[in-house]
Design a protein around this motif. Structure first.
Motif, PDB file in Angstrom:
ATOM      1  N   PRO A   1       2.346 -12.004  -0.465  1.00 60.50           N
ATOM      2  CA  PRO A   1       2.779 -11.257  -1.652  1.00 60.50           C
ATOM      3  C   PRO A   1       1.800 -10.221  -2.192  1.00 60.50           C
ATOM      4  O   PRO A   1       2.219  -9.131  -2.594  1.00 60.50           O
ATOM      5  CB  PRO A   1       3.033 -12.367  -2.678  1.00 60.50           C
TER       6      PRO A   1
ATOM      7  N   THR B   1       9.035  -9.153   5.587  1.00 55.47           N
ATOM      8  CA  THR B   1       7.674  -8.657   5.445  1.00 55.47           C
ATOM      9  C   THR B   1       6.723  -9.467   6.312  1.00 55.47           C
ATOM     10  O   THR B   1       6.889 -10.675   6.473  1.00 55.47           O
ATOM     11  CB  THR B   1       7.210  -8.701   3.981  1.00 55.47           C
TER      12      THR B   1
ATOM     13  N   LYS C   1       3.161  -1.905   2.348  1.00 53.59           N
ATOM     14  CA  LYS C   1       4.577  -2.140   2.673  1.00 53.59           C
ATOM     15  C   LYS C   1       5.110  -1.051   3.582  1.00 53.59           C
ATOM     16  O   LYS C   1       5.834  -1.330   4.543  1.00 53.59           O
ATOM     17  CB  LYS C   1       5.401  -2.214   1.383  1.00 53.59           C
TER      18      LYS C   1
ATOM     19  N   GLN D   1       3.089  -6.245  -2.181  1.00 52.08           N
ATOM     20  CA  GLN D   1       3.370  -5.504  -3.398  1.00 52.08           C
ATOM     21  C   GLN D   1       2.687  -4.137  -3.420  1.00 52.08           C
ATOM     22  O   GLN D   1       2.945  -3.322  -4.306  1.00 52.08           O
ATOM     23  CB  GLN D   1       2.938  -6.327  -4.609  1.00 52.08           C
ATOM     24  N   ASP D   2       1.817  -3.889  -2.449  1.00 57.21           N
ATOM     25  CA  ASP D   2       1.139  -2.599  -2.333  1.00 57.21           C
ATOM     26  C   ASP D   2       2.077  -1.637  -1.603  1.00 57.21           C
ATOM     27  O   ASP D   2       2.422  -1.861  -0.436  1.00 57.21           O
ATOM     28  CB  ASP D   2      -0.159  -2.774  -1.550  1.00 57.21           C
TER      29      ASP D   2
END
Length: 247
Positions: A134, A130, A143, A138-139
Motif C-alpha cells: 500500500p 498491483t 503506480k 499510493q505513490d
C-alpha cells in the motif's frame, strides 16, 4: 533506501508479476513520468510485449498518462480468473482496436488519421493487480511504473468501427441477466481524444503500435470488487457483452 534505477525497479516488479506477489520497494521510486515510462518499457520487454495500452487522466493534470498491457495477460471473454490476494478488482471498458500497424514516427497524427487506424470497438474488462504494497501503491509514479496496476485484459466480440462516439453508453453489470441498464458517461469525457493522444505518444516515444492492439480509455463503472466466486458480466447496449468467472 537505494537510489532509483529503472532497471532495478523493472526487475523487482517483473518478479512480483510472475510470482503473484506484492512488495514494498527498498529503493526510491521514479521522480517523473518519463522515469516511470522507462520502468514500463523494461517490464513489458521482459514480459513478452504488449497487446494494447491503457490511458487515463488525473483530475489535477491535463496531460494523460498511459501504460502497456502485457500480451501474456490477454484473455477471451468467458474465461476464469483466480482472485488476487482474496479480491478481484474489475473495470468495464471499451477499447479501440487497431486495424493496422502504427510504426515509430515523429509526425503527429490528426484525428482523421487516428480514426483511419481503428477497425473495431471492443467491449473489455480490465483486471487490476498491483505489485506494490500500500505505501508504494499510493505513490502515483510508482503506480504508473507498475503498469498503472494492470493485471489482465478480457476482451469480448469486436464491433466494426463506424465512427461511434462512446462518450455516453448504456451499461448493465451483474452476474448474468440481472443487471439493469443505466446511462453512463465516460469518466474522462472524450475517449477518442485519449485514444489519439495514446497513438501519438506511443508512436513518437515508445516504439509504435501493432495491428490488433486494443487501447482502453477508462472504466464506465469505477472499480468493482468481487470477493466471492461468481460470474461477472458487463453488457453494453450498443457494443455487446464481456464476462469472466471469478474463482
Amino acid at each position: 533506501m537505494n537510489a532509483f534505477s529503472a532497471d532495478a525497479a523493472a526487475d523487482l516488479l517483473v518478479a512480483q508479476f510472475r510470482q503473484g506477489t506484492k512488495t514494498q520497494p527498498a529503493m526510491s521510486g521514479p521522480g517523473t513520468r518519463a522515469e516511470a515510462y522507462q520502468v514500463q518499457d523494461r517490464m513489458i520487454a521482459a514480459l513478452g510485449g504488449a497487446c494494447g495500452w491503457k490511458v487515463g487522466r488525473a483530475k489535477t493534470d491535463p496531460e494523460p498518462y498511459c501504460a502497456p498491457v502485457p500480451a501474456s495477460r490477454l484473455l477471451n471473454s468467458g474465461g476464469d480468473y483466480a482472485c488476487f490476494h482474496g479480491v478481484a478488482q474489475v473495470e468495464a471498458e471499451l477499447g479501440y482496436r487497431l486495424g493496422r500497424d502504427v510504426p515509430p514516427s515523429a509526425a503527429v497524427l490528426d484525428r482523421a488519421e487516428c480514426a483511419a487506424l481503428v477497425d473495431a470497438i471492443v467491449p473489455a474488462l480490465e483486471i487490476l493487480e498491483t505489485r506494490l504494497e500500500p505505501l508504494a501503491a499510493q505513490d502515483p509514479l510508482w503506480k504508473l511504473a507498475d503498469l498503472q496496476a494492470n493485471g489482465a485484459l478480457v476482451v469480448g466480440k469486436p464491433v466494426p468501427w463506424a465512427g461511434q462516439d462512446p462518450g455516453q453508453v448504456r451499461l448493465a453489470i451483474g452476474s448474468g441477466q440481472d443487471g439493469a441498464f443505466e446511462e453512463v458517461a465516460h469518466p474522462f469525457g472524450a475517449p477518442f481524444d485519449l485514444f489519439c493522444w495514446t497513438v501519438n505518444h506511443v508512436a513518437r516515444q515508445r516504439g509504435g503500435l501493432k495491428r490488433g492492439n486494443v487501447i482502453i480509455t477508462g472504466s464506465y463503472c469505477g472499480i468493482v470488487e468481487i470477493r466471492d466466486p461468481q460470474r461477472f458480466v458487463a453488457t453494453f447496449a450498443d457494443y455487446g457483452d464481456v464476462c469472466l468467472t471469478v474463482l
